[in-house]
Design an enzyme around this catalytic site. Structure first.
Site, PDB file in Angstrom:
ATOM      1  N   ILE A 157       0.908  -1.148   0.000  1.00 41.87           N
ATOM      2  CA  ILE A 157       0.000   0.000   0.000  1.00 41.87           C
ATOM      3  C   ILE A 157       0.947   1.197   0.000  1.00 41.87           C
ATOM      4  CG2 ILE A 157      -1.773   1.295   1.230  1.00 41.87           C
ATOM      5  CD1 ILE A 157      -2.738  -1.357   2.433  1.00 41.87           C
ATOM      6  N   PRO A 158       1.113   1.856  -1.148  1.00 37.17           N
ATOM      7  CA  PRO A 158       2.240   2.765  -1.374  1.00 37.17           C
ATOM      8  C   PRO A 158       2.159   4.139  -0.703  1.00 37.17           C
ATOM      9  CG  PRO A 158       0.824   2.738  -3.285  1.00 37.17           C
ATOM     10  CD  PRO A 158       0.272   1.720  -2.330  1.00 37.17           C
ATOM     11  N   CYS A 159       2.276   4.155   0.621  1.00 36.66           N
ATOM     12  CA  CYS A 159       2.280   5.430   1.330  1.00 36.66           C
ATOM     13  C   CYS A 159       3.553   6.236   1.042  1.00 36.66           C
ATOM     14  CB  CYS A 159       2.082   5.212   2.828  1.00 36.66           C
ATOM     15  SG  CYS A 159       3.238   4.074   3.593  1.00 36.66           S
ATOM     16  N   HIS A 160       4.572   5.592   0.467  1.00 32.28           N
ATOM     17  CA  HIS A 160       5.789   6.323   0.099  1.00 32.28           C
ATOM     18  C   HIS A 160       5.520   7.314  -1.038  1.00 32.28           C
ATOM     19  CE1 HIS A 160       5.758   2.767  -2.553  1.00 32.28           C
ATOM     20  NE2 HIS A 160       6.367   3.538  -3.436  1.00 32.28           N
TER      21      HIS A 160
END
Length: 153
Positions: free
Chosen positions: A122-125
């Protein structure tokens, strides 16, 4: 019962946890595992690690895994928005808040990002400050920068 296994990657040791149905956690250390978790590699964990390594080597732009994060309704709404941010793109916290239905919830989006139990998948970056600066990351800003560099952002 959950299973966790640790993998060496190009960005360091990563722990991945599954509950028999999907991926529930990713950690950037081997010092912390979710409660009720046994250290055991499963086919699901091996597949998640394979996809993660492909992503880290620039060979994969999306993941084909059942992700089952646990959180509040708002956190889950934010995490769903994060999953829609295309590879190689970023959104600001303000943009994520608007997409989650509450344009004034920038701080709450930041907290949801901070509590994202399945970082990278889950690409919170891909969430950055409105001014374009990198802001906070569970794995540290160095890893966030590395992930964005993989995506050539």
């Amino acid at each position: 019962m959950k299973n966790t296994y640790f993998y060496e990657t190009s960005i360091g040791k990563i722990g991945i946890t599954e509950n028999g149905e999907g991926i529930t956690h990713l950690t950037f250390t081997d010092k912390k595992i979710p409660a009720n978790s046994e250290i055991k590699e499963t086919a699901l964990l091996a597949e998640a690690a394979k996809q993660l390594r492909e992503y880290l080597s620039g060979q994969r732009t999306s993941f084909e895994l059942n992700l089952l994060p646990e959180g509040t309704d708002f956190q889950k709404k934010v995490w769903e928005v994060l999953k829609t941010i295309p590879y190689g793109n970023t959104l600001s916290y303000k943009e994520v808040a608007a997409a989650a239905g509450n344009p004034k919830a920038c701080r709450a989006v930041g907290m949801a990002n901070n509590r994202n139990p399945i970082a990278i998948f889950i690409p919170c970056h891909r969430v950055i400050g409105t001014n374009g600066k990198l802001v906070g990351y569970a794995g540290g800003l160095k890893i966030k920068e590395q992930l964005l560099q993989i995506e050539k952002i």
